[in-house]
Enzyme design. Structure first.
Site, PDB file in Angstrom:
ATOM      1  N   THR A 101       0.659  -0.869  -0.003  1.00 38.41           N
ATOM      2  CA  THR A 101       0.277  -0.069   0.518  1.00 38.41           C
ATOM      3  C   THR A 101       0.818   1.179  -0.044  1.00 38.41           C
ATOM      4  O   THR A 101       1.552   1.632   1.385  1.00 38.41           O
ATOM      5  CB  THR A 101      -0.735  -0.476   1.113  1.00 38.41           C
ATOM      6  OG1 THR A 101      -1.483  -0.963   0.673  1.00 38.41           O
ATOM      7  CG2 THR A 101      -2.375   1.592   0.856  1.00 38.41           C
ATOM      8  N   LYS A 176      -7.105   1.243  -3.282  1.00 38.43           N
ATOM      9  CA  LYS A 176      -6.988   0.465  -1.936  1.00 38.43           C
ATOM     10  C   LYS A 176      -6.729   1.674  -0.913  1.00 38.43           C
ATOM     11  O   LYS A 176      -7.687   1.387   0.053  1.00 38.43           O
ATOM     12  CB  LYS A 176      -5.298   0.077  -2.329  1.00 38.43           C
ATOM     13  CG  LYS A 176      -4.587  -0.236  -0.856  1.00 38.43           C
ATOM     14  CD  LYS A 176      -5.737  -1.951  -0.477  1.00 38.43           C
ATOM     15  CE  LYS A 176      -4.892  -1.803   0.992  1.00 38.43           C
ATOM     16  NZ  LYS A 176      -5.829  -3.191   1.829  1.00 38.43           N
ATOM     17  N   LYS A 251      -0.408   5.324   8.288  1.00 37.93           N
ATOM     18  CA  LYS A 251       0.774   5.241   7.165  1.00 37.93           C
ATOM     19  C   LYS A 251      -0.172   5.559   5.786  1.00 37.93           C
ATOM     20  O   LYS A 251      -1.183   6.463   4.688  1.00 37.93           O
ATOM     21  CB  LYS A 251       1.626   4.561   6.675  1.00 37.93           C
ATOM     22  CG  LYS A 251       1.992   4.010   5.327  1.00 37.93           C
ATOM     23  CD  LYS A 251       2.487   3.188   4.695  1.00 37.93           C
ATOM     24  CE  LYS A 251       1.286   1.635   4.630  1.00 37.93           C
ATOM     25  NZ  LYS A 251       1.494   1.212   3.960  1.00 37.93           N
TER      26      LYS A 251
HETATM   27  P1  NAD Z   1       5.475  -6.131   7.330  1.00 37.92           P
HETATM   28  O1  NAD Z   1       6.045  -4.882   8.110  1.00 37.92           O
HETATM   29  O2  NAD Z   1       5.216  -7.270   8.423  1.00 37.92           O
HETATM   30  O3  NAD Z   1       6.156  -6.751   6.342  1.00 37.92           O
HETATM   31  C1  NAD Z   1       6.866  -5.597   5.329  1.00 37.92           C
HETATM   32  C2  NAD Z   1       8.841  -6.838   5.195  1.00 37.92           C
HETATM   33  O4  NAD Z   1       9.353  -5.636   4.000  1.00 37.92           O
HETATM   34  C3  NAD Z   1       9.826  -6.389   6.615  1.00 37.92           C
HETATM   35  O5  NAD Z   1       9.554  -8.277   6.805  1.00 37.92           O
HETATM   36  C4  NAD Z   1       9.682  -6.276   6.503  1.00 37.92           C
HETATM   37  O6  NAD Z   1      11.780  -6.824   6.736  1.00 37.92           O
HETATM   38  C5  NAD Z   1      10.580  -6.036   4.452  1.00 37.92           C
HETATM   39  N1  NAD Z   1      11.168  -4.850   3.849  1.00 37.92           N
HETATM   40  C6  NAD Z   1      11.733  -3.992   4.043  1.00 37.92           C
HETATM   41  N2  NAD Z   1      12.520  -3.651   3.677  1.00 37.92           N
HETATM   42  C7  NAD Z   1      13.092  -4.360   2.655  1.00 37.92           C
HETATM   43  C8  NAD Z   1      14.245  -4.667   1.381  1.00 37.92           C
HETATM   44  N3  NAD Z   1      14.919  -3.313   1.258  1.00 37.92           N
HETATM   45  N4  NAD Z   1      14.076  -5.617   0.980  1.00 37.92           N
HETATM   46  C9  NAD Z   1      13.373  -6.962   1.596  1.00 37.92           C
HETATM   47  N5  NAD Z   1      13.005  -6.631   2.790  1.00 37.92           N
HETATM   48  C10 NAD Z   1      12.171  -4.978   3.215  1.00 37.92           C
HETATM   49  O7  NAD Z   1       4.254  -5.614   6.371  1.00 37.92           O
HETATM   50  P2  NAD Z   1       3.056  -6.024   5.906  1.00 37.92           P
HETATM   51  O8  NAD Z   1       1.828  -6.095   6.885  1.00 37.92           O
HETATM   52  O9  NAD Z   1       3.380  -7.393   5.298  1.00 37.92           O
HETATM   53  O10 NAD Z   1       1.888  -5.364   5.286  1.00 37.92           O
HETATM   54  C11 NAD Z   1       3.678  -4.616   3.808  1.00 37.92           C
HETATM   55  C12 NAD Z   1       2.397  -4.654   2.786  1.00 37.92           C
HETATM   56  O11 NAD Z   1       1.418  -4.640   2.801  1.00 37.92           O
HETATM   57  C13 NAD Z   1       1.554  -2.574   3.738  1.00 37.92           C
HETATM   58  O12 NAD Z   1       2.349  -1.655   2.459  1.00 37.92           O
HETATM   59  C14 NAD Z   1       0.830  -2.953   4.653  1.00 37.92           C
HETATM   60  O13 NAD Z   1       0.175  -2.045   4.741  1.00 37.92           O
HETATM   61  C15 NAD Z   1      -0.060  -3.650   2.794  1.00 37.92           C
HETATM   62  N6  NAD Z   1      -1.530  -4.739   3.482  1.00 37.92           N
HETATM   63  C16 NAD Z   1      -0.975  -5.153   4.967  1.00 37.92           C
HETATM   64  C17 NAD Z   1      -2.072  -5.863   5.477  1.00 37.92           C
HETATM   65  C18 NAD Z   1      -2.202  -6.325   6.811  1.00 37.92           C
HETATM   66  O14 NAD Z   1      -3.576  -6.481   7.011  1.00 37.92           O
HETATM   67  N7  NAD Z   1      -0.811  -6.123   7.123  1.00 37.92           N
HETATM   68  C19 NAD Z   1      -3.221  -6.088   4.532  1.00 37.92           C
HETATM   69  C20 NAD Z   1      -3.183  -5.196   2.941  1.00 37.92           C
HETATM   70  C21 NAD Z   1      -2.066  -4.869   2.568  1.00 37.92           C
END
Ligand code: NAD
Length: 311
Positions: A101, A176, A251
């Site tokens: 997102t 979204k 965010k």
């Molecule tokens: P999260 O923080 O659990 O996962 C993100 C991952 O990215 C982490 O494990 C982090 O170590 C990794 N990361 C960061 N920088 C990196 C890099 N340069 N190289 C490799 N890995 C890297 O977050 P999430 O909950 O999985 O959410 C991810 C995205 O999806 C966000 O944009 C969030 O807004 C969106 N989203 C989340 C949900 C939810 O319910 N959690 C639902 C829909 C969308």
């Protein structure tokens, strides 16, 4: 559906969402090369059958499709760009997809800069939370040129409950952002409704059942209700360990407020949610689940199911 034949996916970001999404691709018989900065995220994905790559370059070099599932726009930009990035190492015929997102500007930049470099990009954000990611019931909203949307729709099939072509480039991410603004307004409704019900002496389970068949029903109420012992997978049963962190929620609402400013749309309810989530962050609770905002509604600032001193 049948989805694509055996496909090699590169998966950048194996966190709360990306981990289970990649796992479902493996389950569907695909090859997945994944990468994450976090070692424990890599370990969990490895157990699920994801090949852990040494670098973004190593993950993407042989992949038919590249997905990013990263926290914010800045992370996405840094992973696409530069000598170690996706554009420098992906196959020219790979479809590039971002399911994070992000702001509309970052998504537009991904589309435009991919095209400049001869790549095809689709914005492929998701709704459905970590339960939807685990159960492969996510809603994908897809933006891009028609042929890219068609290719992306096939690629996301093993992770999805529904796939909707939102329109041209950035229309998926625009949908979204609007959707999540509505979600977090509903989150506040549940924070306040659940605590008012509690203080009025209602049985929490009975009240929840009433709302479930009444007009207060929402996805947030069905999935994230901030009271223990109602919904097994809700953060309220895990001391508000994040399923969706307050920081990520701030965010998302901030993305909506920025879009409101650009378009002249008035968003007082979204602004209020933003302030409540910021208050939670100011209390040092930004890494907890966003549903912990319910503690701001209680008379004493305590919340049943939350022990700040426990893990
Ligand atoms: P999260 O923080 O659990 O996962 C993100 C991952 O990215 C982490 O494990 C982090 O170590 C990794 N990361 C960061 N920088 C990196 C890099 N340069 N190289 C490799 N890995 C890297 O977050 P999430 O909950 O999985 O959410 C991810 C995205 O999806 C966000 O944009 C969030 O807004 C969106 N989203 C989340 C949900 C939810 O319910 N959690 C639902 C829909 C969308």
């Amino acid at each position: 559906g049948t989805g694509a034949a055996m496909t090699h996916y590169a998966w950048i970001g194996l966190g709360n969402m990306g981990g289970p999404m990649a796992a479902n691709l493996v389950k569907a018989g695909h090859q997945v090369s994944g990468v994450d900065l976090n070692e424990s995220a890599c370990a969990v994905a490895k157990d699920a059958g994801v090949r852990i790559a040494d670098s973004v370059a190593d993950a993407v070099k042989d992949a038919d499709a590249v997905f990013t599932m990263l926290p914010k726009g800045d992370h996405v930009r840094s992973v696409f760009d530069g000598p170690d990035g996706i554009w420098a190492h992906a196959r020219q015929d790979a479809l590039l997809c971002d399911s994070s997102t992000v702001d509309v500007e970052t998504s537009r930049w991904c589309h435009e800069q991919s095209a400049v470099r001869g790549f095809v990009f689709a914005d492929t954000p998701v709704s459905g939370g970590i339960s939807g990611a685990a159960e492969a019931t996510l809603c994908f909203m897809i933006g891009g040129e028609p042929s890219a949307v068609e290719r992306a729709s096939v690629l996301v099939e093993p992770m999805s409950g529904s796939v909707i072509a939102a329109g041209g480039p950035t229309s998926g991410i625009a949908a979204k952002i609007c959707n999540n603004m509505m979600l977090f307004i509903h989150l506040m409704a549940n924070a306040e409704g659940s605590q008012l019900a509690e203080q009025l002496g209602l049985d929490p389970q009975v009240f929840w059942e009433i709302v479930s068949v009444s007009s207060g029903r929402s996805w947030s109420q069905q999935t994230w209700y901030p009271v223990p012992d109602i919904i097994p997978t809700a953060a309220a049963n895990q001391n508000f360990t994040a399923t969706f962190s307050a920081e990520l929620a701030v965010k998302d609402v901030g993305l909506a407020l920025a879009a409101g400013e650009q378009t002249g749309v008035h968003l007082p309810a979204a602004r209020m949610v933003f302030e409540q989530l910021q208050e939670l962050m100011a209390q040092g609770l930004g890494d907890r689940d966003c549903s912990l905002v319910a503690k701001l509604a209680t008379p004493d600032g305590q919340l049943r199911g939350f022990d700040p001193d426990a893990a």
